[in-house]
Write a protein that holds these residues in place. Structure first.
Motif, mmCIF file in Angstrom:
data_model
loop_
_atom_site.group_PDB
_atom_site.id
_atom_site.type_symbol
_atom_site.label_atom_id
_atom_site.label_comp_id
_atom_site.label_asym_id
_atom_site.label_seq_id
_atom_site.Cartn_x
_atom_site.Cartn_y
_atom_site.Cartn_z
ATOM 1 N N ALA A 20 0.839 -1.186 0.000
ATOM 2 C CA ALA A 20 0.000 0.000 0.000
ATOM 3 C C ALA A 20 0.873 1.235 0.000
ATOM 4 C CB ALA A 20 -0.908 -0.001 1.235
ATOM 5 N N ALA A 21 0.269 2.380 -0.300
ATOM 6 C CA ALA A 21 0.963 3.651 -0.187
ATOM 7 C C ALA A 21 1.276 3.913 1.273
ATOM 8 C CB ALA A 21 0.095 4.766 -0.757
ATOM 9 N N THR A 36 8.550 -1.412 2.035
ATOM 10 C CA THR A 36 9.959 -1.208 1.718
ATOM 11 C C THR A 36 10.248 0.272 1.487
ATOM 12 O OG1 THR A 36 10.122 -3.416 0.722
ATOM 13 C CG2 THR A 36 11.823 -1.826 0.127
ATOM 14 N N PHE A 37 11.386 0.726 2.024
ATOM 15 C CA PHE A 37 11.779 2.122 1.806
ATOM 16 C C PHE A 37 13.279 2.196 1.542
ATOM 17 C CE2 PHE A 37 12.112 1.507 6.404
ATOM 18 C CZ PHE A 37 13.312 2.120 6.731
ATOM 19 N N ASP A 63 12.713 0.724 -8.365
ATOM 20 C CA ASP A 63 12.357 -0.412 -7.506
ATOM 21 C C ASP A 63 10.855 -0.344 -7.238
ATOM 22 O OD1 ASP A 63 11.841 -2.125 -5.285
ATOM 23 O OD2 ASP A 63 13.948 -1.999 -4.701
ATOM 24 N N PRO A 64 10.079 -1.294 -7.740
ATOM 25 C CA PRO A 64 8.618 -1.201 -7.621
ATOM 26 C C PRO A 64 8.099 -1.324 -6.199
ATOM 27 C CG PRO A 64 9.258 -3.354 -8.481
ATOM 28 C CD PRO A 64 10.502 -2.516 -8.444
ATOM 29 N N ASP A 65 8.915 -1.840 -5.288
ATOM 30 C CA ASP A 65 8.451 -2.040 -3.914
ATOM 31 C C ASP A 65 8.733 -0.848 -2.999
ATOM 32 O OD1 ASP A 65 7.446 -4.616 -4.394
ATOM 33 O OD2 ASP A 65 9.450 -5.473 -4.196
ATOM 34 N N VAL A 66 9.679 0.007 -3.380
ATOM 35 C CA VAL A 66 10.016 1.155 -2.541
ATOM 36 C C VAL A 66 8.858 2.153 -2.553
ATOM 37 C CG1 VAL A 66 11.528 3.163 -2.320
ATOM 38 C CG2 VAL A 66 12.508 0.908 -2.747
ATOM 39 N N ARG A 67 8.432 2.555 -1.357
ATOM 40 C CA ARG A 67 7.287 3.452 -1.213
ATOM 41 C C ARG A 67 7.629 4.732 -0.459
ATOM 42 N NH1 ARG A 67 5.848 0.750 -4.652
ATOM 43 N NH2 ARG A 67 4.008 -0.599 -4.843
ATOM 44 N N LEU A 68 8.895 4.897 -0.069
ATOM 45 C CA LEU A 68 9.271 6.022 0.773
ATOM 46 C C LEU A 68 10.786 6.159 0.738
ATOM 47 C CD1 LEU A 68 8.247 8.016 3.098
ATOM 48 C CD2 LEU A 68 8.805 6.178 4.681
ATOM 49 N N VAL A 69 11.287 7.390 0.901
ATOM 50 C CA VAL A 69 12.718 7.642 0.983
ATOM 51 C C VAL A 69 12.988 8.369 2.292
ATOM 52 C CG1 VAL A 69 14.735 8.721 -0.067
ATOM 53 C CG2 VAL A 69 12.908 7.815 -1.526
ATOM 54 N N LEU A 70 13.899 7.816 3.115
ATOM 55 C CA LEU A 70 14.340 8.464 4.346
ATOM 56 C C LEU A 70 15.783 8.931 4.152
ATOM 57 C CD1 LEU A 70 13.095 6.109 7.231
ATOM 58 C CD2 LEU A 70 11.887 7.979 6.103
ATOM 59 N N THR A 96 12.667 15.249 -6.809
ATOM 60 C CA THR A 96 12.548 14.431 -8.014
ATOM 61 C C THR A 96 12.279 12.961 -7.707
ATOM 62 O OG1 THR A 96 14.945 14.054 -8.147
ATOM 63 C CG2 THR A 96 14.061 15.988 -9.300
ATOM 64 N N PHE A 97 12.409 12.537 -6.445
ATOM 65 C CA PHE A 97 11.986 11.179 -6.102
ATOM 66 C C PHE A 97 10.484 11.050 -6.328
ATOM 67 C CE2 PHE A 97 15.883 11.235 -3.463
ATOM 68 C CZ PHE A 97 16.415 9.999 -3.798
ATOM 69 N N ASP A 98 10.049 9.905 -6.840
ATOM 70 C CA ASP A 98 8.621 9.678 -7.033
ATOM 71 C C ASP A 98 7.873 9.624 -5.711
ATOM 72 O OD1 ASP A 98 8.942 9.538 -9.773
ATOM 73 O OD2 ASP A 98 8.965 7.340 -9.844
ATOM 74 N N ASP A 99 8.531 9.112 -4.680
ATOM 75 C CA ASP A 99 7.865 8.824 -3.414
ATOM 76 C C ASP A 99 8.103 9.929 -2.389
ATOM 77 O OD1 ASP A 99 6.843 6.223 -4.153
ATOM 78 O OD2 ASP A 99 8.927 5.534 -4.134
ATOM 79 N N PRO A 100 7.357 9.909 -1.287
ATOM 80 C CA PRO A 100 7.575 10.887 -0.220
ATOM 81 C C PRO A 100 9.006 10.835 0.286
ATOM 82 C CG PRO A 100 5.518 9.708 0.135
ATOM 83 C CD PRO A 100 6.218 9.005 -0.986
ATOM 84 N N PHE A 101 9.538 12.001 0.643
ATOM 85 C CA PHE A 101 10.923 12.144 1.072
ATOM 86 C C PHE A 101 10.938 12.735 2.477
ATOM 87 C CE2 PHE A 101 14.943 14.389 1.465
ATOM 88 C CZ PHE A 101 15.860 13.509 0.909
ATOM 89 N N VAL A 102 11.507 11.984 3.427
ATOM 90 C CA VAL A 102 11.547 12.394 4.832
ATOM 91 C C VAL A 102 12.993 12.657 5.221
ATOM 92 C CG1 VAL A 102 11.036 11.725 7.205
ATOM 93 C CG2 VAL A 102 9.474 11.051 5.363
#
Length: 325
Positions: A20-21, A36-37, A63-70, A96-102
């Motif tokens: 999930a997101a 996965t992040f 990576d299709p499983d990565v949903r977040l970047v820390l 520029t990351f597709d996913d949320p960036f923390v």
């Protein structure tokens, strides 16, 4: 001197489909077997890494499983400019990351900005700039797809601390706490034109430490209340047994020991990827340091709430560009 590498990174667990997101702030996320992040830190450093950073973004995004970047802090090296232009350009790269960036801030990003090589800035003024540039909307991440998070700025006692955030994913509690290198900001600002300013420096440290301690308490309170299977706490610097870190370290150790379930303490700062299980003598507390001073390596971390360890990870290297013939 830094203690030697204690153990190689663990082998990632097998991943299941249907991710999930990322979950919303403070709420239980959608059911699913794993999450996965990507974990980064201390990057990009200098022009070469800035030029290479898009390839790192592409590798993470592919990576299709990565949903977040820390990112565990230090958005630049300690010898490059702390000016708005540099910080803004780096924030643009992160978006520029597709996913949320923390992101949790690092010492290079503000407290070390008194250095002549970094521009000779007043650190507290640069901290305000970091908050303005990297946390433009309190309670929402940057990145290609923003994510709602809880922010400590919602607490009137700590309204400045937009960078301290918390969210829940797969039932696991994630929290960032603003704890940096350079003795957690206590190191003298001795390269300012007029010399160190001990009173504002100490006042900043004391207020930020109080906020961090309260936020760490709140993360574990949330984990206990929701019966979370694990807690991930991200700082920039390892809370070593030294001035500036004593109370932070003791609080984390106390909470982790009482919690009993897996706790992952994530940080950067030292540029050596390593893992230390049983950190500070607590069997369920693991220290995980990410790569640093590189735009070609990152950690792929998987959260599996039903596994005994909850957290697993593997090292990833960005493929070298294909040379044209």
């Amino acid at each position: 001197m830094r203690k030697p590498l204690l153990m190689a990174a663990a082998i990632a667990a097998a991943l299941a489909g249907g991710l999930a997101a990322p979950g919303t702030a403070g709420a239980a996320s959608r059911p699913g077997p794993s999450f996965t992040f990507a974990l980064l830190g201390d990057t990009p450093y200098g022009e070469a890494q800035e030029a290479a950073f898009p390839a790192l973004v592409d590798d993470v995004d592919s990576d299709p499983d990565v949903r977040l970047v820390l990112h565990a802090g230090d958005v630049k090296s300690g010898s490059t400019s702390c000016d708005d232009a540099h910080l803004t350009a780096t924030a643009k790269l992160y978006r520029t990351f597709d996913d949320p960036f923390v992101l949790t801030p690092g010492d290079n990003d503000w407290t070390d900005c008194h250095r002549v090589a970094a521009g000779g800035f007043l650190p507290t003024e640069r901290l305000e700039a970091v908050r303005r540039i990297f946390y433009p909307v309190p309670g929402r991440t940057i990145g290609g797809r923003a994510m709602k998070v809880e922010t400590q700025a919602a607490d009137p006692r700590h309204r400045d601390y937009v960078e301290n955030v918390r969210f829940t994913e797969k039932g696991v509690v994630f929290a960032t706490a603003h704890v940096v290198g350079s003795s957690n900001g206590l190191a003298p600002w001795n390269e300012l034109p007029g010399g160190d300013l001990p009173e504002p420096r100490t006042a900043e440290y004391e207020a930020r430490e109080a906020a961090a301690l309260d936020w760490i308490d709140a993360a574990f309170d949330t984990a206990r209340r929701t019966r979370a299977p694990g807690v991930l706490l991200m700082l920039q610097a390892e809370p070593v047994q030294a001035a500036g870190f004593t109370e932070i370290r003791e609080r984390i150790v106390e909470h982790a020991r009482a919690y009993g379930k897996p706790v992952l303490l994530v940080h950067g700062d030292e540029h050596v990827q390593e893992v230390e299980p049983g950190y500070a003598g607590v069997p369920n507390l693991t220290r995980l340091e990410t790569f640093g001073d590189t735009a070609s390596q990152w950690l792929r971390v998987t959260v599996e709430p039903k596994s005994p360890q909850v957290f697993s990870w593997e090292q990833r290297t960005v493929p070298a560009p294909v040379q044209a013939h």
